[in-house]
Design an enzyme around this catalytic site. Sequence first.
Site, PDB file in Angstrom:
ATOM      1  N   ASP A 130       0.862  -1.185   0.000  1.00 37.12           N
ATOM      2  CA  ASP A 130       0.000   0.000   0.000  1.00 37.12           C
ATOM      3  C   ASP A 130       0.900   1.236   0.000  1.00 37.12           C
ATOM      4  O   ASP A 130       1.456   1.607   1.024  1.00 37.12           O
ATOM      5  CB  ASP A 130      -0.910   0.032   1.238  1.00 37.12           C
ATOM      6  N   LYS A 150      -6.813   3.318  -3.584  1.00 34.69           N
ATOM      7  CA  LYS A 150      -7.277   3.327  -2.204  1.00 34.69           C
ATOM      8  C   LYS A 150      -7.479   4.765  -1.765  1.00 34.69           C
ATOM      9  O   LYS A 150      -6.701   5.643  -2.140  1.00 34.69           O
ATOM     10  CB  LYS A 150      -6.225   2.614  -1.355  1.00 34.69           C
ATOM     11  N   LYS A 161     -10.188   0.179  -2.841  1.00 35.28           N
ATOM     12  CA  LYS A 161     -10.144  -0.019  -1.397  1.00 35.28           C
ATOM     13  C   LYS A 161     -10.440   1.280  -0.658  1.00 35.28           C
ATOM     14  O   LYS A 161      -9.572   2.138  -0.548  1.00 35.28           O
ATOM     15  CB  LYS A 161      -8.764  -0.564  -0.980  1.00 35.28           C
TER      16      LYS A 161
END
Lengths: 294, 297
Positions: free
Chosen positions: B133, B197, B233
Site C-alpha cells: 500500500d 485506495k 479499497k
Amino acid sequence: MSKRIKILKTYKIFIDGKFPRTESGRYTQLKKDNIPLANVCLSSKKDIKNAVLSARNAFESWSNKSAYNRSQVLYRIAEMLEGNKNQFLEELILQGVDSKKAILEIDQSIDRIIYFAGWADKINPIFGSVNPVASSHFNFTILEPMGVVAIVAPEDSSLLGLISSIIPVIVSGNTTVSIASEKLPLCAISLAEVISNSDVPNGVVNIVTGEKEELAPHLAQHMDVNALGLNLENKVLKDKMVFEATNNLKRVVDISQYNIQESEFEAPYIVKNFMEAKTTWHPIEKDFTSSNKY
Amino acid sequence: MKLHLKTKVDKLGIDDRVSRITKRSLKSEAKFQGLKMILSMIDLTTLEGMDTTKSVEQLCYKATHLHKELPDLPNVAAVCVYPNMVKTASNFLKDCEVKVASVATAFPSGNSSIEVKIQETNEAISNGADEIDMVISRGKFHSGEYNYVFDEIATIKESCGNHARLKVILETGELGDYDHIRLASEIAIKAGADFIKTSTGKIKSAATLPITLVMLEAIKDHYYTTGKMVGMKPAGGISNSKLALQYLLLVKETLGNLWLDKHWFRFGASSLANDVLMQILKQKTGFYQSNNYFSKD
C-alpha cells in the site's frame, strides 16, 4: 383581534440527549373524553437499540465522574423541576390526577431526587468494607455501578414512579434506558426535557414511549444491558423478562416490591441493588503468622 | 503522456446517486450474505507507532479466528501492517490464505526520496508482503507535477513486479475537489496500480461514499476503454456494517458483480470486523449483541 391558536406540543422520545421521532414513524393518539390530547410515539426495536448504544457510550464518563459531582448534577434536575412545576401539574391533571394529589406528587418527586442525590458519595462509605482476612492482604470491598440498566416504569405513577425508578439507578454511575408508562406517557417526555436542560450528560437517561409488551423483551434480550429494573403488573411479561435476562446473566430487580408512593421508599438499599460488589486482595508486607492479629 | 485535469466530475450527480444508495437497506438473507462478504474483504489494519510484535501477532490471530461461536465464517482478506512488522505477520500467516499487506513509501506522508521508497518496498516484499500500500506524493500533485507522481507509482509498480499487488493510496482528504480526485485516480490507474485506495486513515477526512463513487467511475471508464480491471479499497472511517453494506451496493451498481470479490474490493478497517460479527450474530439469534463478548483487535 382573532382568537389565538394554541400551540400543541409534539411528544417525541429521548435518546442520547436528543428528541427524535420514533424510527418506525408509528404513533398513537392519546385521548381523554374523546378529545385528542397528544400524539405519542410507538417506539420500535431500533429505537431500543439506539437508546442502549447511547447509554453504553455514556457509561464510561458518567461512572468516572466524582460521586460528589454526580450528586450536584442530580440536584440540578430537582432545581429545574421546581421551576417547571406548572407544566407537570397541567399534564398530571390532563392524565386524570386531581389537582391536590398532583401537587403532592410533584413535590414528592422533587424531594425524592434531592434525597437520592445525597447518596452519591455515601453509598460506598456505608456499604463498602475492609474485610478481616487470615493472610497478609489488605482486603476491601467497594460497590461499583453495573453499566446499562433497562427500566420499565410503573403504569399508574407517571412522574413519581419514573423518577423513583431512574434516579436511584443513575446516582451510582449507571446509565439507563426507560420505557415510560404506556397509559400516561406525557410526564415522561416532559421530564426528559427537564433532564435535557439540566447538566445530565447525553445518554445517561434515555426514555422511550410505546407498548411495553412489544418493547420490554428486546431490553431483556439485549446482550449489552447489564440489569433490569422492573415495575410490571403483567405476570406473563414479567416472567418472560426474567427468563430472557438469563442470556447474559442480567440482574433483575423488581422495583414494584418497594412502595413508590410512600416515604419508606427513600432508603439506600434500592441504590445498592443496582451496584456490583468488587473485592480486592491487596498484598501487604505484614506476616500474619508472626502475630496473633489477622 | 500529457496528464491534466480533463474529466469534470458531476458533483451533483455523484451526491444524488449516493444519497439514493444510503436510503436503501438490505434485509434478511441478502444482508446476511452481504455481511459475510464484507468480512472476507476486510484488510484488518494496525498502523500505530506503538505496534509491537505481540500486538501484530494478536491481530493475525484475530484475522484467522474471527469468532469461534460462528464456525462458517470466512477469514478476512489480509492484515495490513507497517514494513517492520511484515516478517512477524508473514511468519504467523504462512500456512493460510490471509495475505500480508504492508504500507510503504514513507507512509503516511510520502515525503521521502524515490530511492528510499524503492528500498522500503523491496524490503517489505522480501520479508513476505503480498501487497504493497503506497502513498502518492501529494505535494508534487498540488504543484502540478503530475508526471512525477505518475513516474513514482510506475517505479514502485516495477519493484512490486509479479511478487506483490500494488495499492495506491491517493489520500483524498488532501486532494481537494472531486475533479482532482478523479485525476489522481486516472494517474494511479494508468501508472499500473492494481488497486486504488482512498486514505491512509491518518488524517481526519477519510473514505466517504461520494469519493469512493468518483474513484469507482474512474475504474469503470478505464475498464470500458482497455478491458482491464482495477481494484478499489476505501479505508478509514468505515466502522459499522450498515455503512459497509452501502459500499457494497455502490460497487455492485457501479462496476457489477465481477468486483464483488476480495480480489477486487477491500475495506481498510480495524473496528469494522467486530461490528459485522455482532450483526451476524444478531441475525442468527435475534438478540442485539455486546462488544464485551468479542475479542478486541
